[in-house]
Design an enzyme around this catalytic site. Structure first.
Site, mmCIF file in Angstrom:
data_model
loop_
_atom_site.group_PDB
_atom_site.id
_atom_site.type_symbol
_atom_site.label_atom_id
_atom_site.label_comp_id
_atom_site.label_asym_id
_atom_site.label_seq_id
_atom_site.Cartn_x
_atom_site.Cartn_y
_atom_site.Cartn_z
ATOM 1 N N ASP A 104 0.794 -1.228 0.000
ATOM 2 C CA ASP A 104 0.000 0.000 0.000
ATOM 3 C C ASP A 104 0.840 1.299 0.000
ATOM 4 O O ASP A 104 0.614 2.190 -0.820
ATOM 5 C CB ASP A 104 -0.888 -0.075 1.261
ATOM 6 C CG ASP A 104 -1.899 1.019 1.309
ATOM 7 O OD1 ASP A 104 -2.822 0.981 0.483
ATOM 8 O OD2 ASP A 104 -1.738 1.934 2.149
ATOM 9 N N ILE A 127 3.277 -10.379 1.191
ATOM 10 C CA ILE A 127 2.724 -11.695 1.561
ATOM 11 C C ILE A 127 1.298 -11.575 2.075
ATOM 12 O O ILE A 127 0.579 -12.553 2.177
ATOM 13 C CB ILE A 127 3.595 -12.401 2.636
ATOM 14 C CG1 ILE A 127 3.604 -11.619 3.956
ATOM 15 C CG2 ILE A 127 4.990 -12.673 2.138
ATOM 16 C CD1 ILE A 127 4.086 -12.432 5.152
ATOM 17 N N ASP A 128 0.871 -10.350 2.424
ATOM 18 C CA ASP A 128 -0.403 -10.182 3.148
ATOM 19 C C ASP A 128 -1.658 -10.346 2.277
ATOM 20 O O ASP A 128 -2.745 -10.525 2.806
ATOM 21 C CB ASP A 128 -0.455 -8.791 3.801
ATOM 22 C CG ASP A 128 0.678 -8.580 4.784
ATOM 23 O OD1 ASP A 128 1.067 -9.557 5.450
ATOM 24 O OD2 ASP A 128 1.180 -7.444 4.897
ATOM 25 N N ARG A 163 -2.652 -31.418 22.936
ATOM 26 C CA ARG A 163 -2.404 -29.970 23.065
ATOM 27 C C ARG A 163 -3.275 -29.154 22.129
ATOM 28 O O ARG A 163 -3.806 -29.656 21.140
ATOM 29 C CB ARG A 163 -0.937 -29.665 22.744
ATOM 30 C CG ARG A 163 -0.059 -29.930 23.927
ATOM 31 C CD ARG A 163 1.371 -29.580 23.644
ATOM 32 N NE ARG A 163 2.141 -29.867 24.840
ATOM 33 C CZ ARG A 163 3.432 -30.153 24.865
ATOM 34 N NH1 ARG A 163 4.107 -30.181 23.733
ATOM 35 N NH2 ARG A 163 4.052 -30.389 25.999
ATOM 36 N N GLY A 171 -0.150 -10.747 8.387
ATOM 37 C CA GLY A 171 -1.314 -10.340 7.601
ATOM 38 C C GLY A 171 -1.546 -8.842 7.571
ATOM 39 O O GLY A 171 -2.334 -8.363 6.774
ATOM 40 N N LYS A 214 -12.374 -34.513 20.421
ATOM 41 C CA LYS A 214 -11.155 -34.017 19.741
ATOM 42 C C LYS A 214 -9.949 -34.206 20.662
ATOM 43 O O LYS A 214 -10.001 -33.841 21.840
ATOM 44 C CB LYS A 214 -11.283 -32.517 19.453
ATOM 45 C CG LYS A 214 -12.037 -32.225 18.187
ATOM 46 C CD LYS A 214 -11.091 -32.003 17.018
ATOM 47 C CE LYS A 214 -11.898 -31.770 15.757
ATOM 48 N NZ LYS A 214 -11.144 -32.042 14.551
ATOM 49 N N HIS A 250 8.824 -13.793 10.940
ATOM 50 C CA HIS A 250 9.409 -13.461 9.630
ATOM 51 C C HIS A 250 9.777 -14.669 8.785
ATOM 52 O O HIS A 250 10.105 -14.503 7.605
ATOM 53 C CB HIS A 250 10.607 -12.537 9.807
ATOM 54 C CG HIS A 250 10.190 -11.145 10.180
ATOM 55 N ND1 HIS A 250 9.890 -10.796 11.472
ATOM 56 C CD2 HIS A 250 9.955 -10.049 9.422
ATOM 57 C CE1 HIS A 250 9.517 -9.527 11.499
ATOM 58 N NE2 HIS A 250 9.549 -9.045 10.268
HETATM 59 O O1 F6P Z 1 3.576 -6.396 5.106
HETATM 60 C C1 F6P Z 1 4.341 -7.521 5.349
HETATM 61 C C2 F6P Z 1 4.541 -7.756 6.820
HETATM 62 O O2 F6P Z 1 5.302 -8.936 6.966
HETATM 63 C C3 F6P Z 1 3.267 -7.816 7.662
HETATM 64 O O3 F6P Z 1 2.635 -9.059 7.574
HETATM 65 C C4 F6P Z 1 3.804 -7.513 9.032
HETATM 66 O O4 F6P Z 1 2.812 -6.918 9.831
HETATM 67 C C5 F6P Z 1 4.916 -6.526 8.759
HETATM 68 O O5 F6P Z 1 5.273 -6.687 7.395
HETATM 69 C C6 F6P Z 1 6.140 -6.722 9.616
HETATM 70 O O6 F6P Z 1 7.002 -5.681 9.341
HETATM 71 P P1 F6P Z 1 8.548 -5.637 9.752
HETATM 72 O O7 F6P Z 1 9.278 -6.598 8.860
HETATM 73 O O8 F6P Z 1 8.931 -4.227 9.502
HETATM 74 O O9 F6P Z 1 8.620 -6.068 11.176
#
Ligand code: F6P
Length: 319
Positions: A104, A127-128, A163, A171, A214, A250
């Site tokens: 964005d 990725i979002d 568990r 996201g 479950k 990440h």
């Molecule tokens: O927009 C991609 C994203 O990985 C989001 O899913 C997450 O909220 C954000 O970036 C994390 O950002 P940073 O890598 O700056 O911690």
């Protein structure tokens, strides 16, 4: 006449960005257009961190995750004086047009640059899957694959130990990674910006599932909706399951892109150059019903959020 274009990646990286850079570079060179790789997003653009690209610059990159150009977030690019500095740098380097890949914020920067005389085309790289107007963004499929691999593994161990795994996925306030992975992994509960968070309802549902026999449960949570560690503790205290929290973090942004992401990025990269050759700027590229299209960035950033009601209804039916 288009002679030289720049290319950059900005915001959070996503698998497939390199495939897009490669497609833009090679399509442009095939059309006799010079290509300049701009390092670290808008930061490199403003600072003049530019490199001349040839066909070889993008060799051996299609299978690589991350971005060979580097990426950065530069919120200051929304300020007029920073933007103008960028425009000046591009003009100094005879760069007529730009392809930007990101989310964005990247789109907004491209729109502003176009309004200042630099034709820009934006590609959805995140990725979002939170860019509207496109069915998919570059990197979503790979991140989804990573999440599904991880949750499948968690399910094995969770099953052995009676568990409940509470798994946080990324996201950026869009529930797509959560709902797609929830359906793909057969998760029991979803907590996303779309569902909201009702702690008592979650615990009640887990008690109900347990009473139904479950042996274990998976709860997928979109980041920033609730604290997964504290929810896992509550699960241990208020249900018969032992709760464990996993934040995938990440890891979801890395890895070799899936074939779907490579093809999507390649198609979008080629389209970006075609648009610039036609003299079109201020557009973003999208995929709809497997067709590569484009629309004005301004229109795209004002579109309402995708409606996922059918996905949520399906999820509920399958638990
Ligand atoms: O927009 C991609 C994203 O990985 C989001 O899913 C997450 O909220 C954000 O970036 C994390 O950002 P940073 O890598 O700056 O911690």
């Amino acid at each position: 006449m288009l002679r030289k274009i720049g290319i950059l990646t900005s915001g959070g990286d996503s698998p497939g960005m390199n495939a897009a850079i490669r497609a833009v570079t090679r399509t442009a060179l095939t059309n006799g257009i010079e290509v300049i790789g701009i390092k670290d997003g808008y930061k490199g653009l403003v600072n003049g961190d530019y490199e001349q690209f040839n066909r070889k610059s993008v060799s051996e990159t299609i299978a690589r995750g991350g971005t060979i150009l580097g990426s950065a977030r530069l919120p200051e690019f929304a300020q007029e004086e920073v933007l103008l500095k960028g425009v000046e740098k591009l003009k100094e380097n005879d760069i007529d047009a730009l392809v930007v890949i990101g989310g964005d914020g990247t789109y907004r920067g491209a729109d502003a640059l176009t309004k200042h005389g630099i034709n820009c085309i934006a590609l959805p790289g995140t990725i979002d899957n939170d860019i509207e107007g496109t069915d998919y963004t570059i990197g979503f499929d790979t991140a989804l694959q990573t999440i599904v691999d991880c949750v499948d593994k968690l399910r094995d161990t969770s099953n052995s130990h009676h568990r409940c795994s509470v798994v946080e996925v990324m996201g950026n306030r869009c529930g797509d990674l959560a709902i797609y992975s929830g359906i793909s992994t057969g998760a029991e509960i979803l907590i996303t910006p779309e569902t909201g968070y009702d702690e008592e309802a979650v615990l009640e549902k887990l008690r109900y599932l347990e009473a139904q026999g479950k042996n274990h449960a998976i709860v997928i949570v979109s980041e920033k909706v609730c604290d997964v560690k504290s929810l896992a503790d509550k699960v241990s205290n208020a249900t018969g399951f032992s709760g464990r929290a996993t934040i995938l973090g990440h890891i979801q942004r890395g890895g070799s892109p899936t074939p779907s992401d490579r093809v999507l990025a390649s198609r979008m990269g080629a389209k970006a150059v075609e648009l610039l050759v036609e003299g079109i700027g201020g557009h973003c590229v999208a995929i709809r019903n497997n067709e590569i299209i484009s629309m004005p960035i301004e229109e795209c950033i004002n579109l309402p959020r995708k409606n996922r009601k059918e996905f949520y209804r399906l999820f509920d039916k399958l638990v």
